[in-house]
Every structure is written in structure tokens, then in C-alpha cells.
Write an enzyme that holds these catalytic residues in place. Structure first.
Site, PDB file in Angstrom:
ATOM      1  N   ASP A 105       0.802  -1.230   0.000  1.00  0.00           N
ATOM      2  CA  ASP A 105       0.000   0.000   0.000  1.00  0.00           C
ATOM      3  C   ASP A 105       0.835   1.281   0.000  1.00  0.00           C
ATOM      4  OD1 ASP A 105      -2.195  -1.685   0.138  1.00  0.00           O
ATOM      5  OD2 ASP A 105      -2.171  -1.698   2.325  1.00  0.00           O
ATOM      6  N   LYS A 112       1.694   2.236  -5.079  1.00  0.00           N
ATOM      7  CA  LYS A 112       2.229   1.706  -6.344  1.00  0.00           C
ATOM      8  C   LYS A 112       1.301   2.015  -7.518  1.00  0.00           C
ATOM      9  CE  LYS A 112       2.224  -2.353  -4.356  1.00  0.00           C
ATOM     10  NZ  LYS A 112       1.950  -1.977  -2.957  1.00  0.00           N
ATOM     11  N   GLY A 113      -0.018   1.786  -7.295  1.00  0.00           N
ATOM     12  CA  GLY A 113      -0.988   1.991  -8.379  1.00  0.00           C
ATOM     13  C   GLY A 113      -0.906   3.393  -8.937  1.00  0.00           C
ATOM     14  N   ASN A 152      -5.377 -10.142  -3.717  1.00  0.00           N
ATOM     15  CA  ASN A 152      -5.060  -9.592  -2.378  1.00  0.00           C
ATOM     16  C   ASN A 152      -4.594  -8.134  -2.529  1.00  0.00           C
ATOM     17  OD1 ASN A 152      -2.773 -10.561  -3.716  1.00  0.00           O
ATOM     18  ND2 ASN A 152      -1.754 -11.330  -1.884  1.00  0.00           N
ATOM     19  N   GLY A 175      -4.677  -4.244  -3.774  1.00  0.00           N
ATOM     20  CA  GLY A 175      -5.661  -3.202  -4.049  1.00  0.00           C
ATOM     21  C   GLY A 175      -4.882  -1.957  -4.429  1.00  0.00           C
ATOM     22  N   HIS A 176      -4.863  -1.618  -5.714  1.00  0.00           N
ATOM     23  CA  HIS A 176      -4.069  -0.476  -6.200  1.00  0.00           C
ATOM     24  C   HIS A 176      -5.013   0.655  -6.578  1.00  0.00           C
ATOM     25  CE1 HIS A 176      -0.450  -3.283  -7.228  1.00  0.00           C
ATOM     26  NE2 HIS A 176      -0.817  -3.344  -5.967  1.00  0.00           N
ATOM     27  N   GLN A 226       1.828  -6.053  -3.263  1.00  0.00           N
ATOM     28  CA  GLN A 226       2.278  -6.174  -1.867  1.00  0.00           C
ATOM     29  C   GLN A 226       3.548  -5.328  -1.667  1.00  0.00           C
ATOM     30  OE1 GLN A 226       1.316  -9.598  -3.432  1.00  0.00           O
ATOM     31  NE2 GLN A 226      -0.593  -8.581  -2.949  1.00  0.00           N
ATOM     32  N   THR A 277      -9.769  -4.848   1.666  1.00  0.00           N
ATOM     33  CA  THR A 277     -10.606  -5.392   2.750  1.00  0.00           C
ATOM     34  C   THR A 277     -11.261  -4.308   3.601  1.00  0.00           C
ATOM     35  OG1 THR A 277      -8.679  -5.442   4.197  1.00  0.00           O
ATOM     36  CG2 THR A 277      -9.157  -7.462   2.955  1.00  0.00           C
ATOM     37  N   LYS A 320       2.928  10.256  -0.048  1.00  0.00           N
ATOM     38  CA  LYS A 320       2.124  10.665   1.098  1.00  0.00           C
ATOM     39  C   LYS A 320       2.832  11.613   2.069  1.00  0.00           C
ATOM     40  CE  LYS A 320      -1.402   7.878   1.915  1.00  0.00           C
ATOM     41  NZ  LYS A 320      -2.351   6.764   2.120  1.00  0.00           N
ATOM     42  N   ASP A 357       2.307  14.625   2.223  1.00  0.00           N
ATOM     43  CA  ASP A 357       1.267  15.570   2.653  1.00  0.00           C
ATOM     44  C   ASP A 357       0.586  15.133   3.941  1.00  0.00           C
ATOM     45  OD1 ASP A 357       0.423  13.530   0.672  1.00  0.00           O
ATOM     46  OD2 ASP A 357      -1.584  14.161   1.300  1.00  0.00           O
TER      47      ASP A 357
HETATM   48  P1  GDP Z   1      -0.879   0.411  -3.498  1.00  0.00           P
HETATM   49  O1  GDP Z   1      -1.450  -0.900  -3.044  1.00  0.00           O
HETATM   50  O2  GDP Z   1       0.596   0.488  -3.264  1.00  0.00           O
HETATM   51  O3  GDP Z   1      -1.239   0.764  -4.910  1.00  0.00           O
HETATM   52  O4  GDP Z   1      -1.519   1.526  -2.560  1.00  0.00           O
HETATM   53  P2  GDP Z   1      -3.058   1.635  -2.105  1.00  0.00           P
HETATM   54  O5  GDP Z   1      -3.853   2.123  -3.236  1.00  0.00           O
HETATM   55  O6  GDP Z   1      -3.504   0.387  -1.433  1.00  0.00           O
HETATM   56  O7  GDP Z   1      -2.939   2.698  -0.948  1.00  0.00           O
HETATM   57  C1  GDP Z   1      -2.426   3.978  -1.161  1.00  0.00           C
HETATM   58  C2  GDP Z   1      -3.508   4.997  -0.766  1.00  0.00           C
HETATM   59  O8  GDP Z   1      -2.926   6.252  -0.630  1.00  0.00           O
HETATM   60  C3  GDP Z   1      -4.588   5.132  -1.817  1.00  0.00           C
HETATM   61  O9  GDP Z   1      -5.788   5.484  -1.173  1.00  0.00           O
HETATM   62  C4  GDP Z   1      -4.080   6.297  -2.666  1.00  0.00           C
HETATM   63  O10 GDP Z   1      -5.128   6.993  -3.323  1.00  0.00           O
HETATM   64  C5  GDP Z   1      -3.447   7.160  -1.619  1.00  0.00           C
HETATM   65  N1  GDP Z   1      -2.285   7.946  -2.045  1.00  0.00           N
HETATM   66  C6  GDP Z   1      -1.316   7.650  -2.939  1.00  0.00           C
HETATM   67  N2  GDP Z   1      -0.360   8.612  -2.954  1.00  0.00           N
HETATM   68  C7  GDP Z   1      -0.757   9.540  -2.056  1.00  0.00           C
HETATM   69  C8  GDP Z   1      -0.173  10.757  -1.578  1.00  0.00           C
HETATM   70  O11 GDP Z   1       0.894  11.178  -1.976  1.00  0.00           O
HETATM   71  N3  GDP Z   1      -0.870  11.440  -0.622  1.00  0.00           N
HETATM   72  C9  GDP Z   1      -2.058  11.000  -0.126  1.00  0.00           C
HETATM   73  N4  GDP Z   1      -2.658  11.710   0.808  1.00  0.00           N
HETATM   74  N5  GDP Z   1      -2.626   9.861  -0.537  1.00  0.00           N
HETATM   75  C10 GDP Z   1      -1.971   9.135  -1.479  1.00  0.00           C
HETATM   76  P1  IMO Z   2      -1.028  -4.150  -2.277  1.00  0.00           P
HETATM   77  O1  IMO Z   2      -0.564  -4.674  -3.623  1.00  0.00           O
HETATM   78  C1  IMO Z   2      -1.025  -4.674   2.037  1.00  0.00           C
HETATM   79  C2  IMO Z   2      -1.098  -8.789   3.561  1.00  0.00           C
HETATM   80  C3  IMO Z   2      -2.362  -9.245   4.260  1.00  0.00           C
HETATM   81  C4  IMO Z   2      -1.786 -10.256   5.230  1.00  0.00           C
HETATM   82  C5  IMO Z   2      -0.667 -10.890   4.415  1.00  0.00           C
HETATM   83  C6  IMO Z   2      -1.054 -12.191   3.738  1.00  0.00           C
HETATM   84  O2  IMO Z   2      -2.310  -3.436  -2.305  1.00  0.00           O
HETATM   85  O3  IMO Z   2       0.091  -3.404  -1.628  1.00  0.00           O
HETATM   86  P2  IMO Z   2      -2.649 -12.888   1.728  1.00  0.00           P
HETATM   87  O4  IMO Z   2      -3.998 -12.414   1.336  1.00  0.00           O
HETATM   88  O5  IMO Z   2      -1.594 -12.612   0.721  1.00  0.00           O
HETATM   89  O6  IMO Z   2      -2.663 -14.298   2.213  1.00  0.00           O
HETATM   90  O7  IMO Z   2      -2.270 -12.000   3.026  1.00  0.00           O
HETATM   91  O8  IMO Z   2      -0.308  -9.947   3.429  1.00  0.00           O
HETATM   92  N1  IMO Z   2      -1.331  -8.262   2.206  1.00  0.00           N
HETATM   93  C7  IMO Z   2      -1.260  -6.952   1.893  1.00  0.00           C
HETATM   94  N2  IMO Z   2      -1.057  -5.869   2.673  1.00  0.00           N
HETATM   95  N3  IMO Z   2      -1.158  -4.533   0.711  1.00  0.00           N
HETATM   96  C8  IMO Z   2      -1.324  -5.599  -0.098  1.00  0.00           C
HETATM   97  O9  IMO Z   2      -1.296  -5.513  -1.441  1.00  0.00           O
HETATM   98  C9  IMO Z   2      -1.428  -6.891   0.500  1.00  0.00           C
HETATM   99  N4  IMO Z   2      -1.626  -8.146   0.024  1.00  0.00           N
HETATM  100  C10 IMO Z   2      -1.550  -8.962   1.071  1.00  0.00           C
HETATM  101  O10 IMO Z   2      -2.994  -8.173   4.923  1.00  0.00           O
HETATM  102  O11 IMO Z   2      -1.177  -9.595   6.314  1.00  0.00           O
HETATM  103 MG    MG Z   3      -2.957  -1.599  -1.775  1.00  0.00          MG
END
Ligand code: GDP
Ligand code: IMO
Ligand code: MG
Length: 441
Positions: free
Chosen positions: A26, A29-30, A51, A53-54, A236, A313, A343, A345
Site C-alpha cells: 500500500d 504503487k498503483g 489480495n 488493491g491499487h 504487496q 478489505t 504521502k 502531505d
Molecule cells: P498500493 O497498493 O501500493 O497501490 O496503494 P493503495 O492504493 O492500497 O494505498 C495507497 C492509498 O494512498 C490510496 O488510497 C491512494 O489513493 C493514496 N495515495 C497515494 N499517494 C498519495 C499521496 O501522496 N498522498 C495522499 N494523501 N494519498 C496518497
Molecule cells: P497491495 O498490492 C497490504 C497482507 C495481508 C496479510 C498478508 C497475507 O495493495 O500493496 P494474503 O492475502 O496474501 O494471504 O495476506 O499480506 N497483504 C497486503 N497488505 N497490501 C497488499 O497488497 C497486501 N496483500 C496482502 O494483509 O497480512
Molecule cells: Mg494496496
């Protein structure tokens, strides 16, 4: 001479750049893949599954991708779901419906590797039963069937996307399901509507069969020979890597650069830039060690300011300070050549920002992560830095960042010994500052 230059140029372009998370997932990356996608021809996911979520935010809308690569919203780019990915046809079908609903035509731009493994309904059933049986020791899995599917892959029982094209696919499916039902006997019963889930799955599997299936390894190598630029998108984070993460609280795939070679079928010589992403602080979702986790108001502040709730989730993410020994470790494992800090900010209001700059073990400071990060005798050692206490809403270039924010970034660069090329100041596509032109090709 011209020939030499031409061949060098072709050689230079024949690489796969990698973008991956350096923490526990998280990292944003997305968003960064979506931003960089126009500089590439192909965006390829190499591991993980639903698993992930981007999140992408543009034109006032938020989109969350789980299986589809984050280049899908850019019209000129091809997107490949590589063989290292595990695919749940139901989640994929739902994602594709959402893309259609917002007018994205993916038909000719989404490719799926035949050697990618399939997540069956019974894999999710097993995931749930296994997690449930672990009680307090549970991993905090997303329950998407990831672990059981990769277990079947390495156990040589799995079904692959290419099997959907076989005449006896249904028989193969039934055989694997029967194995799973036997295995489920060892666990206490859990609720699972197998019949309902299976009916949905079979319909979705048929849709998957009709997508553009490719022999991913040939496809990607031919594309590289043709001078195409490829960006491999990680899922991940490195601390969730099956080999080097905080085992057993990890996912079941290689999330590090090495996973690109097996997950796409490219040789190590073909790896180019490795773009590592870190938040300006740190989060983790699910169980397992997290040395800099904050249990106080500051942790809650980061969660609220950063909207730290899981994209897959909805679970609240655990929050803490940025951890430099942890980042040095994942920079080493991945061969990171550029850093992206996201992030920042979220820290806008803080007077004081902390970084774990070392670990303290037996009275000594060390940069080394212990064998077991759960080890209580190893504690993070913090240093404090001045905050900028300024809203970054109107900041349009890196140079416009407040001096203290730039100092924070330079501090990270110096201590981690990798250049920061981009700084993200908000979720939106445009809220990104390029620090150097290293990325431009
Ligand atoms: P990923 O799994 O690595 O693609 O990241 P996620 O989408 O799960 O989580 C990143 C969260 O932070 C998302 O809600 C994005 O919209 C948000 N986000 C990404 N870059 C920034 C940033 O620079 N500042 C803030 N406030 N939010 C951000
Ligand atoms: P993105 O790509 C954050 C975590 C789960 C759990 C462990 C194992 O959005 O960064 P699994 O479902 O793979 O058996 O879970 O890994 N986990 C993540 N945490 N971001 C993810 O993906 C994750 N994918 C799995 O919360 O601790
Ligand atoms: Mg994510």
C-alpha cells in the site's frame, strides 16, 4: 560508430523497469504506475493476485484495481497479467465490468499469460478454514485464496489459465476440487457457500478463457527484442516477500525484483531501473511484526490523515514512523536505483517528524534486521526532524516544497544512499513532483 550507437540504444531500451513497494504494501504503487505508464509500451503485473488493491485517482474519481495492471486507463498501453500472478476469474470479471462501466476499452489492451494459476472457490474456502484454525496466530490474510493457490502451484497440483482451453478442463477442475474437499476435513467447519461460489466462478472462468491469452514469456521477450519498453508492476511489499519478509506473516509470492524474472519469464540481465516506493511513514495491514508501529494518538493521526484503510478489505491499517534499517534491507534485496516517496502531505501538520535511523540491540546500535523482527530485545532508535507545517495543496514543483520538506527528502536520500526521483503530495494523478529528470527516457 552509428551502428554502435544504434545497437547501444536498442540495448538500453531492451530492459524491463521494475516498480515495487519497499514496505508492507500500500505504498501507492498503483498511483505511480498510472503516472509513469505513458513512458512505457507494456505494463506487466508479475506476482500476487486479488489480495492487492491499487488505487488510482484522476478526474475526481477513484478506481481500485486488484488483478488488472495499473496502466489500463492509459489508452496507448498494453497490460499483461504475467504468469507469476494468481487469478480469481470472479474478481477479474468484476474488475472488467467496472472498467467497461467507466468507458475503458480493454479488449485489445489486456493480455493474460497462460501459465498464470487459477484461484478456485475451494482455494478461498481453504484460506478461510486455515486462517480460522490458526486462531490468535492468524496471518490476517485477505482471504482471497492466495496461500492455497500458490501451495498448489509449488505442490504441482494447480490449474492454470491455459488449462481453460483444454477439452477436459471441467474434469481437471472437479479433480482438484475433490482434493480440496478432502483437505478441508482437517479443519473445523467454516461457513462457505460452495455451490453459489462455484456457479459464479464457472461463468467467470469462461469469460477469462475468451480474453486475449498469450504465452507470456515469449510475448514479453519478443516485445523487448522489438524495442518495446516494459514496466513490471509489483504487488504487496518487500516485507511481505515469502522468502525475505516477516515470515510467516507474509504473502505467498516473491514480491521483490527477483520475482519479475520468474513472474514474467525475463532473465536477470534484462532488468533495468528498479523504482522502489516508500511512504513518508509506514503502514501494515494484517498481523505480524512492525517495529515502528504507533499505538498512541500519533498512530491514529496518521491513520486518519492518510485515510489508512485497506483498499481490498477496508481494514484499518496499522501506522508508524518510517523505518530506515527496514528500507535499507529492502533496497538491498531489490537493487533499488530510484526512490519514490509518497504521502508526504499526510505529515503536513506535524511539528516534529520521527525516523527510525537504527535498531538498538543489547545496548548497541545496528542497521541490521534481526532474524526474527518479533524479537523484543531489538527496538527502533529514533531521530527527530522538523516538520513543515504547511499545506502542500498549491505546490506544483519540487522546488516549491518548503525547505524543511526538501530537507526531509534529502535526509532520506543521504541515509538510504539512493536518489529520490519523485515525491507524491496527494492521491491525485497530478499530485506528483519530479525531483530529477532521471526518469525521462
Ligand atoms: P498500493 O497498493 O501500493 O497501490 O496503494 P493503495 O492504493 O492500497 O494505498 C495507497 C492509498 O494512498 C490510496 O488510497 C491512494 O489513493 C493514496 N495515495 C497515494 N499517494 C498519495 C499521496 O501522496 N498522498 C495522499 N494523501 N494519498 C496518497
Ligand atoms: P497491495 O498490492 C497490504 C497482507 C495481508 C496479510 C498478508 C497475507 O495493495 O500493496 P494474503 O492475502 O496474501 O494471504 O495476506 O499480506 N497483504 C497486503 N497488505 N497490501 C497488499 O497488497 C497486501 N496483500 C496482502 O494483509 O497480512
Ligand atoms: Mg494496496
Amino acid at each position: 560508430m552509428i551502428f554502435l550507437l544504434l545497437s547501444l540504444n536498442i540495448h538500453f531500451r531492451m530492459t524491463v523497469d521494475v516498480l515495487l513497494g519497499l514496505q508492507w504494501g500500500d505504498e501507492g504503487k498503483g498511483k505511480i504506475v498510472d503516472y509513469l505508464a505513458p513512458r512505457y509500451d507494456i505494463i506487466a503485473r508479475f506476482q500476487g493476485g486479488p489480495n492487492a488493491g491499487h488505487t488510482l485517482v484522476f478526474e475526481g474519481k477513484k478506481h481500485v484495481l486488484h488483478t488488472v495492471p495499473s496502466g489500463i486507463f492509459r489508452e496507448a498501453q498494453l497490460n499483461l497479467i504475467g504468469n507469476g500472478v494468481v487469478i480469481d476469474p470472479v474478481t477479474l470479471a468484476r474488475e472488467l465490468e467496472e472498467l467497461t462501466a467507466v468507458g475503458v476499452d480493454y479488449a485489445d489492451r489486456l493480455l493474460v499469460a497462460r501459465k498464470a494459476h487459477l484461484i478456485l472457490p475451494t482455494h478461498r474456502y481453504l484460506d478461510k478454514a486455515s486462517e480460522n484454525a490458526k486462531g490468535k496466530e492468524k496471518i490476517g490474510s485477505t482471504l482471497k485464496g492466495i496461500g492455497p493457490t500458490y501451495m498448489d502451484k509449488t505442490g504441482r497440483n494447480g490449474l492454470r489459465v491455459g488449462d481453460l482451453e483444454a477439452a477436459d478442463f471441467r474434469q481437471r477442475y472437479d479433480n482438484l476440487k475433490a482434493k480440496h474437499l478432502e483437505l478441508l476435513q482437517i479443519y473445523p467447519a467454516v461457513d462457505f457457500d460452495l455451490e453459489g461460489e462455484e456457479a459464479k466462478w464457472l461463468v467467470a472462468a469462461e469469460k477469462l478463457r475468451q480474453l486475449h491469452l498469450v504465452d507470456g514469456e515469449y510475448y514479453i521477450n519478443q516485445a523487448l527484442r522489438n524495442g518495446k519498453r516494459v514496466l513490471a508492476e509489483g504487488a504487496q511489499g518487500s516485507m511481505l516477500d515469502i522468502d525475505y519478509g516477516t515470515y510467516p506473516f507474509v504473502t505467498s509470492s516473491n514480491t521483490i525484483t527477483a520475482g519479475v524474472c520468474t513472474g514474467l519469464g525475463v532473465s536477470p540481465q534484462k532488468i533495468g531501473e528498479v523504482i522502489g516506493i516508500t511512504k513518508a511513514y509506514c503502514t501494515r495491514v494484517g498481523s505480524g511484526p512492525f517495529p515502528t508501529e504507533l499505538f498512541d494518538d500519533m498512530g491514529e493521526f496518521l491513520r486518519q490523515e492518510g485515510a489508512e484503510f485497506g483498499a481490498t478489505t477496508g481494514r484499518p491499517r496499522r501506522c508508524g514512523w518510517i523505518d530506515l534499517p527496514q528500507l535499507r534491507y529492502t533496497i538491498m534485496l531489490n537493487g533499488v536505483t530510484q526512490l519514490v516517496v509518497t504521502k508526504i502531505d499526510v505529515l503536513n501538520k506535524l511539528e516534529e517528524i520521527k525516523m527510525a535511523t537504527a535498531y538498538e540491540q543489547d545496548g548497541e546500535l545496528t542497521q541490521r534486521l534481526p532474524y526474527d523482527l518479533c524479537d523484543e530485545s531489538c527496538q527502533p532508535h529514533y531521530e527527530s526532524f522538523a516538520g513543515w507545517q504547511t499545506d502542500l495543496e498549491r505546490v506544483a514543483t519540487y522546488g516549491m516544497l518548503p525547505a524543511t520538506a526538501q530537507e526531509f527528502i534529502v535526509e532520506l536520500e543521504n541515509r538510504l544512499d539512493v536518489p529520490v526521483t519523485m515525491v507524491s503530495i496527494g492521491p491525485g494523478r497530478r499530485q506528483l513532483l519530479e525531483k530529477t529528470q532521471l526518469m525521462d527516457k
